[in-house]
Design a protein around this motif. Structure first.
Motif, mmCIF file in Angstrom:
data_model
loop_
_atom_site.group_PDB
_atom_site.id
_atom_site.type_symbol
_atom_site.label_atom_id
_atom_site.label_comp_id
_atom_site.label_asym_id
_atom_site.label_seq_id
_atom_site.Cartn_x
_atom_site.Cartn_y
_atom_site.Cartn_z
ATOM 1 N N LEU A 104 0.856 -1.114 -0.081
ATOM 2 C CA LEU A 104 0.013 -0.071 0.112
ATOM 3 C C LEU A 104 1.067 1.148 0.018
ATOM 4 O O LEU A 104 1.613 1.503 0.823
ATOM 5 C CB LEU A 104 -0.992 -0.067 1.242
ATOM 6 C CG LEU A 104 -2.174 1.001 1.253
ATOM 7 C CD1 LEU A 104 -2.969 0.831 0.162
ATOM 8 C CD2 LEU A 104 -2.938 0.886 2.677
ATOM 9 N N THR A 105 0.875 2.104 -0.975
ATOM 10 C CA THR A 105 1.581 3.307 -1.157
ATOM 11 C C THR A 105 0.807 4.440 -1.371
ATOM 12 O O THR A 105 1.399 5.596 -1.155
ATOM 13 C CB THR A 105 2.412 2.972 -2.435
ATOM 14 O OG1 THR A 105 1.835 2.874 -3.521
ATOM 15 C CG2 THR A 105 3.689 1.946 -1.919
ATOM 16 N N CYS A 106 -0.533 4.387 -1.630
ATOM 17 C CA CYS A 106 -1.418 5.595 -1.795
ATOM 18 C C CYS A 106 -1.448 6.374 -0.376
ATOM 19 O O CYS A 106 -1.385 5.867 0.582
ATOM 20 C CB CYS A 106 -2.620 5.157 -2.367
ATOM 21 S SG CYS A 106 -3.805 4.222 -1.516
ATOM 22 N N PRO A 107 -2.087 7.463 -0.387
ATOM 23 C CA PRO A 107 -2.270 8.378 0.991
ATOM 24 C C PRO A 107 -3.533 7.743 1.391
ATOM 25 O O PRO A 107 -4.497 7.169 0.895
ATOM 26 C CB PRO A 107 -2.948 9.835 0.159
ATOM 27 C CG PRO A 107 -2.229 9.665 -1.255
ATOM 28 C CD PRO A 107 -2.220 8.341 -1.693
ATOM 29 N N VAL A 108 -3.396 7.654 2.720
ATOM 30 C CA VAL A 108 -4.530 7.365 3.713
ATOM 31 C C VAL A 108 -5.038 8.472 4.577
ATOM 32 O O VAL A 108 -4.375 9.175 5.142
ATOM 33 C CB VAL A 108 -4.059 6.249 4.645
ATOM 34 C CG1 VAL A 108 -5.251 5.617 5.705
ATOM 35 C CG2 VAL A 108 -3.313 5.147 4.039
ATOM 36 N N TYR A 109 -6.452 8.377 4.406
ATOM 37 C CA TYR A 109 -6.943 9.544 5.141
ATOM 38 C C TYR A 109 -7.987 9.343 6.301
ATOM 39 O O TYR A 109 -8.681 8.307 6.509
ATOM 40 C CB TYR A 109 -8.165 10.349 3.989
ATOM 41 C CG TYR A 109 -7.354 11.064 3.082
ATOM 42 C CD1 TYR A 109 -6.741 12.176 3.218
ATOM 43 C CD2 TYR A 109 -7.059 10.325 1.749
ATOM 44 C CE1 TYR A 109 -6.071 12.834 1.977
ATOM 45 C CE2 TYR A 109 -6.321 10.881 0.641
ATOM 46 C CZ TYR A 109 -5.907 12.116 0.525
ATOM 47 O OH TYR A 109 -5.129 12.539 -0.220
ATOM 48 N N ALA A 110 -7.695 9.999 7.343
ATOM 49 C CA ALA A 110 -8.525 9.782 8.410
ATOM 50 C C ALA A 110 -8.591 11.002 9.281
ATOM 51 O O ALA A 110 -7.676 11.849 9.175
ATOM 52 C CB ALA A 110 -7.849 8.582 9.429
ATOM 53 N N THR A 111 -9.539 11.131 10.460
ATOM 54 C CA THR A 111 -9.602 12.168 11.398
ATOM 55 C C THR A 111 -8.340 11.972 12.286
ATOM 56 O O THR A 111 -7.733 10.811 12.386
ATOM 57 C CB THR A 111 -10.778 12.192 12.352
ATOM 58 O OG1 THR A 111 -10.968 10.702 12.806
ATOM 59 C CG2 THR A 111 -11.949 12.212 11.230
ATOM 60 N N MET A 112 -7.805 13.152 12.936
ATOM 61 C CA MET A 112 -6.688 13.029 13.930
ATOM 62 C C MET A 112 -6.734 12.025 15.032
ATOM 63 O O MET A 112 -6.111 11.112 15.321
ATOM 64 C CB MET A 112 -6.571 14.369 14.444
ATOM 65 C CG MET A 112 -5.265 14.422 15.456
ATOM 66 S SD MET A 112 -5.092 15.990 16.053
ATOM 67 C CE MET A 112 -4.478 16.936 14.603
ATOM 68 N N PRO A 113 -8.003 11.731 15.658
ATOM 69 C CA PRO A 113 -8.187 10.812 16.682
ATOM 70 C C PRO A 113 -8.192 9.459 16.343
ATOM 71 O O PRO A 113 -7.484 8.596 16.857
ATOM 72 C CB PRO A 113 -9.689 11.129 17.577
ATOM 73 C CG PRO A 113 -9.787 12.519 17.056
ATOM 74 C CD PRO A 113 -9.152 12.791 15.818
ATOM 75 N N ILE A 179 -14.261 7.884 19.352
ATOM 76 C CA ILE A 179 -13.696 8.928 19.332
ATOM 77 C C ILE A 179 -12.991 9.246 17.798
ATOM 78 O O ILE A 179 -12.262 8.260 17.468
ATOM 79 C CB ILE A 179 -12.700 9.615 20.291
ATOM 80 C CG1 ILE A 179 -12.040 10.977 20.135
ATOM 81 C CG2 ILE A 179 -11.618 8.563 20.340
ATOM 82 C CD1 ILE A 179 -11.405 11.498 21.363
ATOM 83 N N GLY A 180 -13.533 10.321 16.986
ATOM 84 C CA GLY A 180 -12.928 10.473 15.781
ATOM 85 C C GLY A 180 -13.540 9.570 14.545
ATOM 86 O O GLY A 180 -13.152 9.871 13.410
ATOM 87 N N GLY A 181 -14.676 8.862 14.963
ATOM 88 C CA GLY A 181 -15.514 7.951 13.968
ATOM 89 C C GLY A 181 -15.968 8.991 13.026
ATOM 90 O O GLY A 181 -16.518 10.027 13.165
ATOM 91 N N ALA A 182 -16.024 8.284 11.839
ATOM 92 C CA ALA A 182 -16.568 9.345 10.622
ATOM 93 C C ALA A 182 -17.166 8.612 9.533
ATOM 94 O O ALA A 182 -17.096 7.364 9.502
ATOM 95 C CB ALA A 182 -15.207 9.820 9.893
ATOM 96 N N ILE A 183 -18.345 9.217 9.134
ATOM 97 C CA ILE A 183 -19.235 9.172 8.144
ATOM 98 C C ILE A 183 -18.672 9.634 7.043
ATOM 99 O O ILE A 183 -18.561 10.977 7.016
ATOM 100 C CB ILE A 183 -20.505 9.277 8.370
ATOM 101 C CG1 ILE A 183 -21.156 8.661 9.361
ATOM 102 C CG2 ILE A 183 -21.334 9.203 7.066
ATOM 103 C CD1 ILE A 183 -22.638 8.991 9.854
ATOM 104 N N TRP A 184 -18.312 8.977 5.930
ATOM 105 C CA TRP A 184 -17.489 9.425 4.660
ATOM 106 C C TRP A 184 -18.630 10.063 3.519
ATOM 107 O O TRP A 184 -19.464 9.130 3.043
ATOM 108 C CB TRP A 184 -16.584 8.541 4.137
ATOM 109 C CG TRP A 184 -15.280 8.523 4.910
ATOM 110 C CD1 TRP A 184 -14.876 7.670 5.808
ATOM 111 C CD2 TRP A 184 -14.272 9.663 4.719
ATOM 112 N NE1 TRP A 184 -13.780 8.095 6.524
ATOM 113 C CE2 TRP A 184 -13.102 9.016 5.898
ATOM 114 C CE3 TRP A 184 -13.933 10.961 3.963
ATOM 115 C CZ2 TRP A 184 -12.053 9.930 6.114
ATOM 116 C CZ3 TRP A 184 -12.807 11.364 4.417
ATOM 117 C CH2 TRP A 184 -11.687 11.169 5.455
#
Length: 631
Positions: A104-113, A179-184
């Motif tokens: 895996l070399t692509c960018p990974v996006y997530a919230t800070m927590p 904490i930090g859980g996301a709906i995209w």
């Protein structure tokens, strides 16, 4: 307005054409379930929008089965981005392995927590395995490298993709649950929107706000889970009351309480509840010990203290008005080893990871306490069907278990001698190879530094570096033959200096001092105070225990011992997973009215039940898909 055509392809054979009036644009959307479809396992889904490839979550199972990652590895090469929702094993557990192995070399996006707590999750999981068994799928360095490369976002912050993703944007929204859980929300050119919402919780909790779907009305495609489609949850007050009752009953009969929780997710809600109960003098719990036990306990609490803006409105107001941080605990002790727990007086309550009882402190404490009828084991989350925790939840009346008890022990005797012999041989071989390599480099550098001098034809070359007079160069004659040549100076070979990009290479041995061992003066003792035979060994053992000095270089090995456990402790399951139940999920779907719907992450019964409800009540305007793994 022109007609939009969205094509969903499942398993490359199932297709759906839907006419949606959205704008002057046509997109082809392909969705593939790599994991977490028609089952309750880890989540990983491949979403392709035209030529742009997204990976939605990247989870792994509790047993870290490499075979289950093959579908993930097969698509890693063409991925453009990864979107993560929660910090636990089921949603990002495979990230260190895939990044560490170079897949895996692509960018990974997530919230800070999610980034920070996810790193602590993986630290704890790695140490829970490594401390009891051989584990080499990834290392702590792989975890650091993977999470350092993540791109962190805030809620409602937009990330715009480039290249093949031109015109596609992703926005994380609050999901509750952890904490930090996301709906995209994934938007294409401002017209089409795809919503990825799994494991969300719409209810407000002690430390988190609930999610809101007000801004997600009528999405073009909704991807959601059916995990709790057949589950009707208790009210929060009833669950809290059950937990308090079970603890008090066990503590009053002089028994210990084991509460299996995760590392840095749902455990924050539980420790908030228990700290509140312990602070209440009417509860009568202040006289009992309570501890949070995991490998990264201190780091979890310290990071939670700094993330007030991600928590509930009540916590934020309390912090702003009174500077009251809810994670400054007075009663909950932070423990990192079993020795720390053993020092607490009994009876006691211990919240420990991991929740599946497959490894770590929770499994060790379970083996210790499960055969005592005075103790209680409280399970707080449903894990996959292959785990010990799920086995106890599905069969609470089980009286006997056959398990392997794993541990790491120090080598001794012949094994230790063999280990040192092998290490010595490896060291000698390394030194021999290093010496050969240095000699080869020296010879190559000397050859490269030698520059041939220009020779004028017909001129005799001088044999020495010094200019000599004719008297010195005059050949000698005599009766006796000269034994060897005589040079006018002592031969000297100039050392060739080696350089790298930082300058001259320094030899460490030129700057090292020889080790000087300080010898303590002999102990002067009166004749009447001479030690009895064997007394010296006892004093040495006591001194080692007091100082706590232990040689970390002593080699160890992992052993597994089959053991039969006679279950006598009380086992209770109380749902503290923090997910919306079936009634809430159905109401939210009716409110959203998605145009296309894909149901994932749930048993076959729960998935089909929710799909039937949506069809019967016309929740979805278009088709409803229930793909399996690989579809």
């Amino acid at each position: 307005m022109a007609i939009i055509i969205i094509k969903l392809v499942l398993r490359a054979t199932i297709s759906l054409w839907a006419n949606i009036t959205c704008g002057d644009m046509t997109s082809i959307i392909k969705f593939t379930a790599l994991q977490g479809a028609l089952d309750e396992g880890p989540l990983a889904y491949h979403l392709q929008i035209d030529d742009f490839n997204l990976l939605l979550d990247c989870g792994w199972d509790e047993d870290f089965t490499e075979e289950k990652l093959q579908p993930l590895i097969s698509v890693c090469g063409k991925l453009d981005a990864v979107l993560l929702t929660y910090p636990d094993l089921y949603h990002l557990g495979a990230i260190p392995y895939l990044v560490g192995k170079g897949h895996l070399t692509c960018p990974v996006y997530a919230t800070m927590p999610v980034n920070k707590m996810g790193q602590l999750f993986m630290y704890d999981l790695y140490l829970s395995r490594h401390n009891y068994e051989e584990f080499d799928l990834f290392t702590l360095d792989d975890i650091d490298n993977a999470f350092d490369k993540m791109v962190t976002l805030k809620y409602s912050q937009t990330v715009s993709f480039s290249g093949t993703g031109q015109g596609i944007r992703a926005i994380p929204l609050a999901a509750g649950h952890m904490i930090g859980g996301a709906i995209w929300r994934i938007v294409k050119d401002g017209d089409e929107d795809i919503v990825y919402a799994v494991d969300f919780n719409h209810k407000k909790e002690r430390h988190l706000n609930g999610c809101s779907f007000d801004a997600l009305s009528r999405p073009s495609l909704l991807i959601t889970d059916a995990f709790n489609a057949n589950v009707q949850q208790e009210k929060r007050r009833d669950k809290d009351g059950r937990l308090l009752t079970e603890m008090i009953q066990a503590l009053r009969r002089k028994g210990n309480v084991l509460v299996a929780v995760d590392t840095a997710g749902r455990s924050l809600e539980l420790i908030q509840l228990l700290e509140t109960l312990w602070r209440n003098p009417e509860s009568g719990l202040m006289v009992y010990s309570i501890a949070l036990l995991n490998n990264v306990c201190y780091n979890v609490l310290e990071f939670a203290k700094s993330q007030m803006e991600w928590m509930s409105d009540k916590i934020i107001r309390s912090f702003e008005d009174k500077r009251n941080n809810p994670f400054n605990f007075r009663h909950i002790k932070c423990c990192h080893t079993m020795a720390d727990v053993d020092q607490l007086p009994e009876p006691k309550v211990v919240l420990t990871s991991v929740p599946d009882l497959q490894s770590g402190f929770s499994r060790e404490l379970f083996v210790r306490w499960c055969e005592n009828p005075q103790n209680s084991i409280i399970l707080t989350s449903q894990t996959s069907s292959s785990t010990l925790s799920r086995q106890l939840i599905d069969s609470p009346s089980v009286k006997q278990l056959h398990i392997n008890v794993k541990s790491r022990v120090k080598l001794d005797g012949e094994e230790l001698a063999e280990y040192h012999k092998k290490k010595m041989e490896e060291k000698m071989e390394e030194e021999r190879l290093r010496a050969e390599h240095e000699d080869q480099e020296d010879s190559e550098s000397e050859l490269s530094d030698e520059e041939p001098e220009a020779h004028i034809p017909g001129e005799k070359q001088d044999q020495h570096d010094l200019l000599l007079t004719n008297t010195h160069t005059k050949s000698r004659s005599g009766f006796f033959k000269q034994a060897k040549k005589m040079f006018p100076m002592f031969p000297y070979v100039e050392e060739v200096l080696k350089w790298d990009q930082y300058g001259e290479i320094i030899k460490l041995e030129n700057f090292q001092f020889s080790e000087v061992k300080l010898v303590d003066p002999p102990l002067q003792m009166a004749p009447s105070l001479e030690l009895e035979p064997g007394r010296a060994e006892e004093i040495m053992e006591v001194d080692e225990e007091v100082t706590g000095v232990e040689d970390d270089n002593i080699p160890t090995k992992c052993v597994a011992t089959p053991r039969t456990l006679n279950i006598a402790a009380k086992i209770v399951y109380i749902d503290f997973e923090g997910r919306s139940d079936n009634k809430s999920v159905k109401e939210l779907l009716e409110k959203m009215k998605p145009r296309q719907l894909i149901l994932i992450h749930g048993t076959q019964d729960s998935t089909m039940s929710l799909a039937k409800y949506c069809r019967d009540n016309e929740v979805c305007l278009g088709e409803i898909f229930t793909p399996g793994v690989g579809e």
